[in-house]
Design a protein around this motif. Structure first.
Motif, PDB file in Angstrom:
ATOM      1  N   GLY A  10       3.470  -2.899   3.900  1.00 27.46           N
ATOM      2  CA  GLY A  10       4.660  -3.065   3.081  1.00 27.46           C
ATOM      3  C   GLY A  10       4.605  -4.364   2.333  1.00 27.46           C
ATOM      4  N   HIS A  11       5.179  -4.388   1.155  1.00 27.10           N
ATOM      5  CA  HIS A  11       5.274  -5.589   0.348  1.00 27.10           C
ATOM      6  C   HIS A  11       6.715  -5.768  -0.052  1.00 27.10           C
ATOM      7  N   SER A  12       7.292  -6.879   0.365  1.00 27.53           N
ATOM      8  CA  SER A  12       8.688  -7.115   0.055  1.00 27.53           C
ATOM      9  C   SER A  12       8.855  -7.349  -1.415  1.00 27.53           C
ATOM     10  N   PRO A 163      -8.722   6.130  -6.674  1.00 25.45           N
ATOM     11  CA  PRO A 163      -7.285   6.435  -6.689  1.00 25.45           C
ATOM     12  C   PRO A 163      -6.493   5.377  -5.923  1.00 25.45           C
ATOM     13  N   GLN A 164      -5.405   4.948  -6.513  1.00 27.80           N
ATOM     14  CA  GLN A 164      -4.510   3.990  -5.890  1.00 27.80           C
ATOM     15  C   GLN A 164      -3.110   4.575  -5.861  1.00 27.80           C
ATOM     16  N   CYS A 165      -2.370   4.276  -4.799  1.00 27.27           N
ATOM     17  CA  CYS A 165      -1.023   4.811  -4.659  1.00 27.27           C
ATOM     18  C   CYS A 165      -0.135   3.788  -3.962  1.00 27.27           C
ATOM     19  N   SER A 166       1.038   3.588  -4.517  1.00 27.37           N
ATOM     20  CA  SER A 166       2.058   2.750  -3.900  1.00 27.37           C
ATOM     21  C   SER A 166       3.385   3.479  -3.980  1.00 27.37           C
ATOM     22  N   VAL A 167       4.192   3.297  -2.956  1.00 31.05           N
ATOM     23  CA  VAL A 167       5.516   3.909  -2.900  1.00 31.05           C
ATOM     24  C   VAL A 167       6.545   2.804  -2.762  1.00 31.05           C
ATOM     25  N   TRP A 175       7.538  -2.340  -1.242  1.00 26.43           N
ATOM     26  CA  TRP A 175       6.371  -1.559  -1.647  1.00 26.43           C
ATOM     27  C   TRP A 175       5.575  -1.185  -0.415  1.00 26.43           C
ATOM     28  N   ASN A 176       5.040   0.018  -0.407  1.00 27.76           N
ATOM     29  CA  ASN A 176       4.200   0.496   0.688  1.00 27.76           C
ATOM     30  C   ASN A 176       2.942   1.114   0.089  1.00 27.76           C
TER      31      ASN A 176
END
Length: 443
Positions: A10-12, A163-167, A175-176
């Protein structure tokens, strides 16, 4: 890739990189609305003498407005005690290991099912019992009955062909990062998301492919080839009650109107050929699906084309677009609500962003909101600047290709707000709403 090896970081959005759990506040507290809650200081007992004229004869009348206040420290308290004077002291609660270790299995699963999905990955490190949660049918049963913890933004892009993915979780504002190395090395692009599943389409080097995956469980599968296997406009629809999904394929992205509509059903694992879309001039490749109906914008004849999934037939809806509409996006809301989002105005100084809702009875577009000028100028600085618009559950999200910003509009609450910390990584990001769920099956 094994599920146990999945790395969910996770990214705050406010304090830089970090884990995807809320930071505790040591100095003071925070209320439910995010405001800092300060404790009121206790009244201090003063040691000053009584200056009331009723208490001393012949003394001067000292008005309270002119009275000098002398601040004193309560007697008998040292500095350390005074520092904590007036604070509420909560007694430590001793957690009995022998009691909590005997927590019933169903109660434990019901509690953990309410934890946001991305935090589950951290809790799996507690013990072997919790590490096997995602394979436990009892936990998945409770998880399937719990509503989503809130909307998320799914961003997908490729960096050096990887491929890169962030949610981005809107409720947690974090961010995850989700590893996407479990997918095959094909050239594919994002189609959309529904019910916890994500759909991609592309080429494996030989033929056109469509694949469906669950990013949380790292599972995927390629769908069988269509009868007319070409690059098509696709829409993913998930039925959580039936635990199945459908993929609707309309005309190809190059405007070939001779292709029939095809529908994939996961229950039969096959494509069914339906009616060919009538000859129309599409004004946009963007589609919206709501209430078992698929909608597309058309210029000739002017209005909408509607595809009924239950009958497999197309119908024309003569809903004329608002005047001076520059670009329009169809956005699906809850139940039968269908929205039209677009810019109005020929000149940059007169442009504005507006939202209309389709009146199904009168077959007309009714304006329901306008984007405030300050948000419009911040989102689109140039009149020719491109933007993307998509929605879910009466939430409409705006993203600007050049500004890298995200703006959210709540149709029910009529509130505009920036998506804090949601800065898109690059111009070629593909974004959609996403509902992370462990119980979403690809079969």
């Amino acid at each position: 890739m094994e599920l146990e090896d999945m790395d969910c970081l996770g990214h705050s959005s406010e304090s830089g990189p970090g884990v995807c759990v809320a930071q505790s506040v040591e100095n003071g507290g925070f209320g439910g609305d995010g405001r800092c809650c300060k404790q009121a200081s206790p009244p201090r007992s003063g040691g000053s003498r009584n200056t009331s004229p009723m208490s001393r004869a012949g003394s001067r009348n000292t008005s309270p407005l002119r009275q000098k206040v002398v601040k004193t420290k309560p007697r008998g308290l040292d500095e350390e005690t005074l520092a904590t004077f007036g604070k509420v002291v909560h007694a430590d609660v001793q957690m009995e290991d022998n009691i909590w270790a005997m927590l019933p299995e169903d109660l434990l699963h019901e509690i953990l099912a309410r934890v946001p999905p991305f935090l589950i990955f951290r809790l799996r490190l507690v013990c072997k019992r919790w590490n096997s949660l995602l394979q436990d049918s009892s936990f998945l049963k409770f998880h399937s009955s719990v509503p989503s913890h809130g909307p998320c933004l799914f961003t997908f892009w490729k960096n050096t062909q990887t491929p890169q993915c962030s949610v981005f979780s809107l409720p947690l504002k974090t961010w995850n990062r989700i590893p996407f190395t479990f997918l095959p090395p094909w050239a594919f692009w994002l189609v959309g998301s529904s019910g916890g599943l994500v759909c991609f389409s592309g080429h494996d080097g030989l033929t056109f492919k469509t694949l469906v995956c669950n990013p949380l469980t790292q599972t995927w599968r390629a769908l069988p080839s269509m009868h007319y296997n070409q690059q098509r406009q696709l829409v993913l629809v998930v039925d959580r009650v039936d635990q199945s999904f459908k993929v609707i394929a309309t005309s190809d992205i190059y405007g070939d109107k001779s292709l029939p509509t095809e529908v994939y059903d996961s229950n039969t694992d096959s494509w069914t050929v339906h009616q060919i879309m009538p000859a129309v001039n599409l004004c946009s490749s963007k589609m919206a699906y709501c209430d078992s109906r698929l909608y597309l914008e058309t210029l000739s004849p002017l209005g909408l084309m509607m595809y009924r999934l239950d009958t497999g037939h197309w119908e024309h809806i003569p809903a004329k677009f608002p005047r001076s509409l520059l670009d329009g996006y169809l956005v699906a809301g809850t139940q039968k609500r269908l929205f039209l989002v677009g810019r109005i105005g020929l000149y940059s100084t007169l442009q504005s962003m507006r939202i209309w809702e389709l009146d199904h009875t009168k077959i007309t577009w009714v304006e329901i909101s306008r984007m405030p000028p300050k948000y419009f100028r911040a989102l689109l600085r140039l009149s020719a600047e491109r933007f993307e618009c998509f929605g879910q559950d009466n939430l409409i999200c705006f993203t600007s290709w050049n500004q890298g910003k995200g703006l959210l509009y709540d149709v029910d609450k009529k509130i505009w707000s920036w998506i804090g910390g949601c800065a898109l990584q690059s111009y070629n990001n593909q974004v959609c709403f996403y509902e992370p769920r462990f119980d979403a099956s690809i079969y």
